[in-house]
Scaffold this active site. Structure first.
Site, PDB file in Angstrom:
ATOM      1  N   LYS A  11       0.847  -1.203   0.000  1.00  0.00           N
ATOM      2  CA  LYS A  11       0.000   0.000   0.000  1.00  0.00           C
ATOM      3  C   LYS A  11       0.874   1.241   0.000  1.00  0.00           C
ATOM      4  O   LYS A  11       2.059   1.191   0.396  1.00  0.00           O
ATOM      5  CB  LYS A  11      -0.946   0.040   1.206  1.00  0.00           C
ATOM      6  N   ASP A 136      -2.637  -1.467  10.077  1.00  0.00           N
ATOM      7  CA  ASP A 136      -2.726  -1.516   8.611  1.00  0.00           C
ATOM      8  C   ASP A 136      -3.301  -2.832   8.087  1.00  0.00           C
ATOM      9  O   ASP A 136      -3.602  -2.940   6.903  1.00  0.00           O
ATOM     10  CB  ASP A 136      -1.328  -1.336   7.986  1.00  0.00           C
TER      11      ASP A 136
HETATM   12  P1  ATP Z   1       4.681  -0.349   9.050  1.00  0.00           P
HETATM   13  O1  ATP Z   1       4.610   0.978   8.370  1.00  0.00           O
HETATM   14  O2  ATP Z   1       3.329  -0.968   9.360  1.00  0.00           O
HETATM   15  O3  ATP Z   1       5.684  -0.433  10.173  1.00  0.00           O
HETATM   16  P2  ATP Z   1       6.399  -1.249   7.011  1.00  0.00           P
HETATM   17  O4  ATP Z   1       5.900  -1.343   5.624  1.00  0.00           O
HETATM   18  O5  ATP Z   1       7.217  -0.040   7.332  1.00  0.00           O
HETATM   19  O6  ATP Z   1       5.181  -1.363   7.966  1.00  0.00           O
HETATM   20  P3  ATP Z   1       7.082  -4.058   7.182  1.00  0.00           P
HETATM   21  O7  ATP Z   1       7.787  -4.438   5.929  1.00  0.00           O
HETATM   22  O8  ATP Z   1       5.673  -4.462   7.330  1.00  0.00           O
HETATM   23  O9  ATP Z   1       7.257  -2.490   7.400  1.00  0.00           O
HETATM   24  O10 ATP Z   1       7.977  -4.610   8.382  1.00  0.00           O
HETATM   25  C1  ATP Z   1       7.999  -4.027   9.618  1.00  0.00           C
HETATM   26  C2  ATP Z   1       8.718  -4.941  10.619  1.00  0.00           C
HETATM   27  O11 ATP Z   1       7.978  -6.149  10.772  1.00  0.00           O
HETATM   28  C3  ATP Z   1      10.122  -5.352  10.212  1.00  0.00           C
HETATM   29  O12 ATP Z   1      10.934  -5.102  11.327  1.00  0.00           O
HETATM   30  C4  ATP Z   1      10.055  -6.852   9.963  1.00  0.00           C
HETATM   31  O13 ATP Z   1      11.193  -7.518  10.448  1.00  0.00           O
HETATM   32  C5  ATP Z   1       8.817  -7.283  10.742  1.00  0.00           C
HETATM   33  N1  ATP Z   1       8.031  -8.345  10.061  1.00  0.00           N
HETATM   34  C6  ATP Z   1       7.336  -9.309  10.674  1.00  0.00           C
HETATM   35  N2  ATP Z   1       6.690 -10.085   9.795  1.00  0.00           N
HETATM   36  C7  ATP Z   1       6.971  -9.603   8.583  1.00  0.00           C
HETATM   37  C8  ATP Z   1       6.592  -9.999   7.265  1.00  0.00           C
HETATM   38  N3  ATP Z   1       5.803 -11.043   7.043  1.00  0.00           N
HETATM   39  N4  ATP Z   1       7.051  -9.266   6.247  1.00  0.00           N
HETATM   40  C9  ATP Z   1       7.835  -8.187   6.482  1.00  0.00           C
HETATM   41  N5  ATP Z   1       8.245  -7.802   7.687  1.00  0.00           N
HETATM   42  C10 ATP Z   1       7.823  -8.486   8.748  1.00  0.00           C
END
Ligand code: ATP
Length: 301
Positions: A11, A136
């Site tokens: 997203k 989210d």
């Molecule tokens: P948000 O803005 O909700 O924090 P994001 O897009 O910045 O999300 P994600 O890629 O969702 O970040 O990852 C955030 C954290 O979650 C990372 O530290 C990662 O190690 C952990 N994590 C746990 N499960 C997952 C997964 N299935 N995919 C990606 N990261 C994951």
């Protein structure tokens, strides 16, 4: 059904207004969420017992800290099923990037397990479960453009509009969400609430105008730590984007384009540097991405 393969989309936030910090430690937000056509592929296979997660990206945990694992554990506890699952995540979405990859993986795990374990949960029930996994997560069941209030999890649908070409640029650095919020000075954020204006422009589908009104209160504090975010924005503008903004808590920046060829050429140029660049577009139909029969409410419990 023994195995389900499902696309787990990213997203972007077309608008992000941050209000006061709540008593539970989260900030009150108003955000416009938009699914885009960049995705991980999640394969779920039924096994006798347990939850086993594997991922092709070393920075993603494979234990109970993985959000897909947590989704499976939650649904197991909720329904009291004693079936197991093997979850394989083929990660394409940059991690900790403001693109909601982990949340998306959790959401599709709920959707796919509903089918794989024949649970017959309705869409609303799945969304309620999703809320307890993260702000989210519900959006990825709800789709495809929506306004999120509260922590971002109270969703109202917005009309998906036409497909819009989008370029995503990730500077390959890790930006902690809590640091960005810590740098946020609520007195200095945009006083006008442009969410309503943005919503009406989105309804009219005027991409050029939309490009001028997209906003993110978290962008300035993020640029303070990482000026490269501003460099990427400028570069996107100079390559023909009609708007560019950081997504969520960053550091990924997206550019909106009116023309695929211009977007493609921009990607080409941006790839000359060190950044990860993706050519994508908005998702306008949830059926298109979750076509594996009906994923909710088809099987009676
Ligand atoms: P948000 O803005 O909700 O924090 P994001 O897009 O910045 O999300 P994600 O890629 O969702 O970040 O990852 C955030 C954290 O979650 C990372 O530290 C990662 O190690 C952990 N994590 C746990 N499960 C997952 C997964 N299935 N995919 C990606 N990261 C994951």
């Amino acid at each position: 059904m023994k195995e389900i393969k499902i696309k787990s989309h990213a997203k972007i936030n077309l608008g992000m207004k941050v209000y006061r910090k709540r008593e539970d430690g989260f900030h009150e937000v108003e955000t416009i969420l938009q699914m885009v056509d960049l995705y991980d592929t999640v394969t779920l296979r039924r096994i006798e017992a347990g939850i086993v997660v594997s991922c092709n990206n070393g920075s993603v945990p494979e234990d109970e800290n993985n959000l897909a694992y947590r989704a499976a554990e939650l649904i197991q506890g909720h329904i009291k099923v004693n079936k197991g699952v093997l979850i394989k995540i083929d990660k394409q979405i940059p991690v900790s990037a403001g693109l909601g990859g982990g949340s998306s993986n959790a959401a599709v795990t709920l959707l796919a397990l509903n089918r794989l374990w024949d649970l017959g949960l309705k869409k609303d029930e799945l969304i309620d479960l999703a809320k307890s996994l993260g702000s989210d997560v519900p959006f990825f069941i709800f789709g495809t453009r929506a306004i999120g209030r509260g922590r971002g999890e109270e969703l109202e649908p917005l009309s998906p509009g036409e497909r819009v070409p989008i370029v995503l640029v990730n500077p390959n650095l890790s930006l902690s969400t809590s640091l960005v919020y810590k740098n946020l000075n609520l007195r200095l954020t945009n006083k006008d609430n442009n969410i309503n204006l943005l919503m009406s422009l989105l309804n009219k589908g005027e991409i050029k105008k939309i490009g001028r009104y997209i906003f993110n209160d978290l962008e300035s504090p993020a640029i303070k730590s990482f000026p490269v975010i501003k460099d990427i924005k400028d570069k996107l503008w100079s390559l023909g984007a009609v708007g560019s903004m950081m997504s969520g808590s960053g550091p990924t920046v997206f550019g909106l384009f009116t023309d695929y060829n211009i977007a493609k050429e921009a990607c080409h140029r941006l790839r000359e540097g060190e950044w990860s660049v993706f050519l994508t577009e908005t998702i306008v139909d949830l059926q298109e991405i979750y076509p594996t029969a009906n994923l909710w409410g088809v099987v009676k419990r």
